[in-house]
Structures are given as C-alpha cells and as structure tokens.
Motif scaffolding. Structure first.
Motif, mmCIF file in Angstrom:
data_model
loop_
_atom_site.group_PDB
_atom_site.id
_atom_site.type_symbol
_atom_site.label_atom_id
_atom_site.label_comp_id
_atom_site.label_asym_id
_atom_site.label_seq_id
_atom_site.Cartn_x
_atom_site.Cartn_y
_atom_site.Cartn_z
ATOM 1 N N PRO A 185 0.803 -1.218 0.000
ATOM 2 C CA PRO A 185 0.000 0.000 0.000
ATOM 3 C C PRO A 185 0.838 1.271 0.000
ATOM 4 O O PRO A 185 0.409 2.299 -0.545
ATOM 5 N N SER A 186 2.037 1.226 0.564
ATOM 6 C CA SER A 186 2.870 2.435 0.548
ATOM 7 C C SER A 186 3.339 2.754 -0.872
ATOM 8 O O SER A 186 3.641 3.905 -1.195
ATOM 9 N N ALA A 187 3.399 1.721 -1.724
ATOM 10 C CA ALA A 187 3.796 1.946 -3.116
ATOM 11 C C ALA A 187 2.573 2.258 -3.977
ATOM 12 O O ALA A 187 2.561 3.214 -4.743
ATOM 13 N N TYR A 188 1.561 1.440 -3.854
ATOM 14 C CA TYR A 188 0.322 1.672 -4.595
ATOM 15 C C TYR A 188 -0.819 0.966 -3.874
ATOM 16 O O TYR A 188 -0.890 -0.260 -3.866
ATOM 17 N N ALA A 189 -1.696 1.746 -3.284
ATOM 18 C CA ALA A 189 -2.785 1.193 -2.492
ATOM 19 C C ALA A 189 -4.063 1.090 -3.318
ATOM 20 O O ALA A 189 -4.186 1.723 -4.367
ATOM 21 N N PHE A 190 -4.983 0.314 -2.810
ATOM 22 C CA PHE A 190 -6.256 0.154 -3.496
ATOM 23 C C PHE A 190 -6.982 1.503 -3.591
ATOM 24 O O PHE A 190 -7.652 1.784 -4.582
ATOM 25 N N ALA A 191 -6.798 2.338 -2.579
ATOM 26 C CA ALA A 191 -7.410 3.673 -2.611
ATOM 27 C C ALA A 191 -6.862 4.502 -3.768
ATOM 28 O O ALA A 191 -7.571 5.343 -4.326
ATOM 29 N N ASP A 192 -5.609 4.257 -4.127
ATOM 30 C CA ASP A 192 -5.042 4.965 -5.280
ATOM 31 C C ASP A 192 -5.746 4.555 -6.563
ATOM 32 O O ASP A 192 -6.034 5.381 -7.425
ATOM 33 N N LEU A 193 -6.008 3.259 -6.670
ATOM 34 C CA LEU A 193 -6.717 2.773 -7.862
ATOM 35 C C LEU A 193 -8.145 3.320 -7.887
ATOM 36 O O LEU A 193 -8.654 3.698 -8.939
ATOM 37 N N GLU A 194 -8.754 3.381 -6.727
ATOM 38 C CA GLU A 194 -10.111 3.926 -6.660
ATOM 39 C C GLU A 194 -10.136 5.372 -7.147
ATOM 40 O O GLU A 194 -11.007 5.772 -7.929
ATOM 41 N N ARG A 195 -9.145 6.123 -6.727
ATOM 42 C CA ARG A 195 -9.076 7.534 -7.120
ATOM 43 C C ARG A 195 -8.794 7.687 -8.611
ATOM 44 O O ARG A 195 -9.375 8.527 -9.284
ATOM 45 N N GLU A 196 -7.889 6.824 -9.110
ATOM 46 C CA GLU A 196 -7.483 6.952 -10.513
ATOM 47 C C GLU A 196 -8.387 6.187 -11.471
ATOM 48 O O GLU A 196 -8.261 6.322 -12.683
ATOM 49 N N THR A 197 -9.227 5.324 -10.926
ATOM 50 C CA THR A 197 -10.155 4.498 -11.691
ATOM 51 C C THR A 197 -9.464 3.355 -12.437
ATOM 52 O O THR A 197 -9.908 2.231 -12.420
ATOM 53 N N GLU A 198 -8.351 3.697 -13.094
ATOM 54 C CA GLU A 198 -7.600 2.682 -13.850
ATOM 55 C C GLU A 198 -6.115 2.882 -13.638
ATOM 56 O O GLU A 198 -5.670 3.986 -13.343
ATOM 57 N N CYS A 199 -5.352 1.804 -13.837
ATOM 58 C CA CYS A 199 -3.901 1.971 -13.793
ATOM 59 C C CYS A 199 -3.214 0.908 -14.628
ATOM 60 O O CYS A 199 -3.801 -0.107 -14.984
ATOM 61 N N HIS A 200 -1.949 1.200 -14.961
ATOM 62 C CA HIS A 200 -1.077 0.187 -15.558
ATOM 63 C C HIS A 200 -0.492 -0.638 -14.430
ATOM 64 O O HIS A 200 0.024 -0.081 -13.465
ATOM 65 N N TRP A 201 -0.544 -1.962 -14.580
ATOM 66 C CA TRP A 201 0.094 -2.792 -13.559
ATOM 67 C C TRP A 201 1.547 -3.033 -13.998
ATOM 68 O O TRP A 201 1.893 -4.097 -14.492
ATOM 69 N N ASP A 202 2.364 -1.999 -13.813
ATOM 70 C CA ASP A 202 3.738 -2.081 -14.313
ATOM 71 C C ASP A 202 4.705 -2.469 -13.196
ATOM 72 O O ASP A 202 4.327 -2.604 -12.035
ATOM 73 N N GLY A 203 5.948 -2.678 -13.576
ATOM 74 C CA GLY A 203 6.988 -2.930 -12.588
ATOM 75 C C GLY A 203 7.130 -4.372 -12.143
ATOM 76 O O GLY A 203 7.925 -4.655 -11.250
ATOM 77 N N VAL A 204 6.383 -5.283 -12.738
ATOM 78 C CA VAL A 204 6.535 -6.693 -12.359
ATOM 79 C C VAL A 204 7.806 -7.234 -13.002
ATOM 80 O O VAL A 204 7.963 -7.189 -14.222
ATOM 81 N N ARG A 205 8.727 -7.706 -12.170
ATOM 82 C CA ARG A 205 10.034 -8.144 -12.666
ATOM 83 C C ARG A 205 10.333 -9.559 -12.176
ATOM 84 O O ARG A 205 11.363 -9.844 -11.590
ATOM 85 N N ASN A 206 9.397 -10.407 -12.420
ATOM 86 C CA ASN A 206 9.536 -11.820 -12.065
ATOM 87 C C ASN A 206 9.013 -12.608 -13.253
ATOM 88 O O ASN A 206 7.946 -12.299 -13.787
ATOM 89 N N TYR A 207 9.781 -13.601 -13.687
ATOM 90 C CA TYR A 207 9.460 -14.244 -14.962
ATOM 91 C C TYR A 207 8.156 -15.036 -14.926
ATOM 92 O O TYR A 207 7.421 -15.075 -15.905
ATOM 93 N N GLN A 208 7.892 -15.662 -13.835
ATOM 94 C CA GLN A 208 6.655 -16.433 -13.745
ATOM 95 C C GLN A 208 5.435 -15.508 -13.823
ATOM 96 O O GLN A 208 4.471 -15.776 -14.548
ATOM 97 N N ALA A 209 5.528 -14.403 -13.095
ATOM 98 C CA ALA A 209 4.442 -13.425 -13.148
ATOM 99 C C ALA A 209 4.382 -12.793 -14.538
ATOM 100 O O ALA A 209 3.301 -12.542 -15.086
ATOM 101 N N ARG A 210 5.531 -12.535 -15.118
ATOM 102 C CA ARG A 210 5.602 -11.961 -16.459
ATOM 103 C C ARG A 210 4.876 -12.850 -17.471
ATOM 104 O O ARG A 210 4.115 -12.376 -18.308
ATOM 105 N N ASN A 211 5.116 -14.140 -17.372
ATOM 106 C CA ASN A 211 4.471 -15.070 -18.302
ATOM 107 C C ASN A 211 2.951 -15.022 -18.187
ATOM 108 O O ASN A 211 2.247 -15.065 -19.195
#
Length: 155
Positions: free
Chosen positions: A12-38
């Motif tokens: 939540p300190s990086a990106y909380a659900f309240a941030d998504l609520e405020r912004e309505t939409e977001c890019h889910w960026d920054g994932v740097r793990n290959y399994q998650a990437r796949n």
DNA sequence: GCCAACGTTGGC
DNA sequence: GCCAACGTTGGC
C-alpha cells in the motif's frame, strides 16, 4: 475464453487500493519476475477478475475487486532510464517485461485478511498461502467465490 | 526492521 | 551448466 481470476499484490505504501479507486484505472507495471511476467503476457485477459491484496503492511488483506481492462502488452517502464523499473537489458524489439491495465470495481465491506484466509475452509490450496512470494497469482473460481462472499460490498 | 525463503546473476 | 553470492520479497 471463460473468465479467469487472479490475485495481485501491492504494498500500500507503493500503490494502495485507494489509489486505484481515485485513478479508476492503472497500468500494472513494474513486475520483474518471470513467472508473473508469463502470466501477464500470455494468460491474463481483458475481463478477468482481480483480487487486490495489500502486502507487507498490516492489515495484510484482500481489500477489494478490480478488473483487467487490457491484456498483456510491453511494460514501458523497462525502457525508461528515469524509472525505478528501468532494465538496461530490455530490448524494445523484444520486450522482456509486460503489464496489463486494471480498473477499480469495488471495495470490500470487510477486508479479508491473510489470517482469515489461512483459517477458511476451501482456501487451503490458495497460492497466497503456499507460494506466497509470487506477486501475480491464479485464483480458482471457488476460491474467488468464497473471498467475494466474505468481503461483501457496500450497497 | 529483521531475516528466511526465494529468484537471479555471473564467474568458473 | 553449476552453484555461490547477491538482491528482493513479504510475513512476522
């Protein structure tokens, strides 16, 4: 394809659900793990359901529901030298990292805590409980149903 | 804030 | 291709 379900983790300190609520939409960026990437690149599709989970900070819990509104496409932050997610080895012709877009759906009336999940019948085999380090996890339809019911929503 | 578990990197 | 060293995650 049938609707699929996922659990996305965020501090939540990086990106909380309240941030998504405020912004309505977001890019889910920054994932740097290959399994998650796949999963982001190949499997997660527009229309899929997402449980939004707060990690690292108490209370650690699923706090609400989001929906995938755009399937996997290259994560632009890998090419951005000013981004904390910059990857010098990423090649624009053959991107390494992918992201999806998600949209806010609704907040749970009652957050479903990690502690509660651990004790709830039917959730014993959730990835969250067993392989907790994966930040993008598949959720079984019956697990989704249990957590949705437990979380409830404001009418 | 600690640290175990896990994933990735890179020298050999 | 092994594996030690290193960096990160995330529950506690």
């Amino acid at each position: 394809m049938a609707k699929q379900y996922w659990l996305f983790k965020s501090e939540p300190s990086a990106y909380a659900f309240a941030d998504l609520e405020r912004e309505t939409e977001c890019h889910w960026d920054g994932v740097r793990n290959y399994q998650a990437r796949n999963l982001l690149r190949d499997t997660i599709k527009s229309g899929d359901g997402v449980l939004f989970y707060h990690s690292r900070e108490k209370p650690m819990a699923v706090v609400g529901v989001a929906e995938v509104v755009r399937g996997g496409y290259p994560d632009h932050t890998q090419f951005d030298k000013n981004s904390r997610y910059y990857d010098p080895k990423a090649d624009p012709a053959n991107p390494r990292w992918y992201m999806v877009d998600v949209a806010f759906k609704y907040a749970f009336k009652n957050s479903v805590t990690l502690e509660a999940i651990k004790g709830m019948p039917g959730l014993e085999s959730m990835v969250l409980v067993n392989r907790s380090r994966l930040s993008i996890q598949p959720v079984q339809p019956k697990e989704w149903a249990i957590i949705i019911a437990e979380g409830g929503r404001y009418s």
